[in-house]
Scaffold this motif. Structure first.
Motif, PDB file in Angstrom:
ATOM      1  N   VAL A  57       2.357  -0.511  -6.127  1.00 15.90           N
ATOM      2  CA  VAL A  57       1.950   0.276  -4.970  1.00 15.90           C
ATOM      3  C   VAL A  57       0.501   0.695  -5.174  1.00 15.90           C
ATOM      4  O   VAL A  57       0.179   1.404  -6.125  1.00 15.90           O
ATOM      5  N   SER A  58      -0.340   0.251  -4.275  1.00 15.28           N
ATOM      6  CA  SER A  58      -1.769   0.575  -4.383  1.00 15.28           C
ATOM      7  C   SER A  58      -2.082   1.835  -3.591  1.00 15.28           C
ATOM      8  O   SER A  58      -1.460   2.114  -2.558  1.00 15.28           O
ATOM      9  N   SER A  59      -3.043   2.575  -4.067  1.00 11.77           N
ATOM     10  CA  SER A  59      -3.398   3.841  -3.414  1.00 11.77           C
ATOM     11  C   SER A  59      -4.474   3.638  -2.355  1.00 11.77           C
ATOM     12  O   SER A  59      -5.057   2.572  -2.228  1.00 11.77           O
TER      13      SER A  59
ATOM     14  N   PRO B  82       2.063   5.375  -5.466  1.00 15.70           N
ATOM     15  CA  PRO B  82       1.548   4.633  -6.630  1.00 15.70           C
ATOM     16  C   PRO B  82       2.402   4.840  -7.884  1.00 15.70           C
ATOM     17  O   PRO B  82       2.535   3.911  -8.699  1.00 15.70           O
TER      18      PRO B  82
ATOM     19  N   GLN C 196       0.834  -1.200   0.000  1.00 19.56           N
ATOM     20  CA  GLN C 196       0.000   0.000   0.000  1.00 19.56           C
ATOM     21  C   GLN C 196       0.869   1.250   0.000  1.00 19.56           C
ATOM     22  O   GLN C 196       2.028   1.222   0.443  1.00 19.56           O
ATOM     23  N   ALA C 197       0.303   2.318  -0.488  1.00 21.87           N
ATOM     24  CA  ALA C 197       1.011   3.591  -0.490  1.00 21.87           C
ATOM     25  C   ALA C 197       1.473   3.934   0.927  1.00 21.87           C
ATOM     26  O   ALA C 197       0.736   3.741   1.896  1.00 21.87           O
TER      27      ALA C 197
END
Length: 119
Positions: free
Chosen positions: A117-119, A86, A12-13
């Protein structure tokens, strides 16, 4: 000479990841090791590099967040990635400027490892 990358993955971010790259084979000397990355639809860009004396270089976009280091005894380079965004999503490729024992000096590349990388 072969480069084997490992690490990467999904985070995750704001999170952290570490990627590693080990060089193996008939290596006389490694002059430079580093990482490039390539995001979909974009050109490959240099992320960070480290020369044999320990001097490092970073892309402006990762300064203060990424740290490159190396273990010369293991012919391994590491990239510690913190505060991931992200826009750091890409395939990360390690490379090395290597002088082998019995062939000319050249650049060698690892197989690439995905960082998402997910926001």
């Amino acid at each position: 000479v072969q480069l084997q990358a490992s690490g990467g993955g999904l985070v995750q971010a704001g999170g952290s990841l570490r990627v590693s790259c080990a060089a193996s084979g008939s290596i006389l000397r490694i002059n430079v090791m580093g990482w490039y990355r390539q995001a979909p639809g974009k050109q490959r860009e240099l992320v960070a590099s480290i020369i044999s004396g320990g001097i490092t270089n970073y892309a402006d976009s990762v300064k203060g967040r990424f740290t490159i280091s190396s273990d010369n005894a293991k012919n391994t380079v590491y990239l510690e990635m913190n505060s991931l965004k992200p826009e750091d999503t890409a395939v990360y490729y390690c490379y090395a400027d290597v002088a082998p024992w019995s062939s000319p000096r050249g650049y060698y590349w690892g197989q690439g490892t995905q960082v998402t990388v997910s926001s």
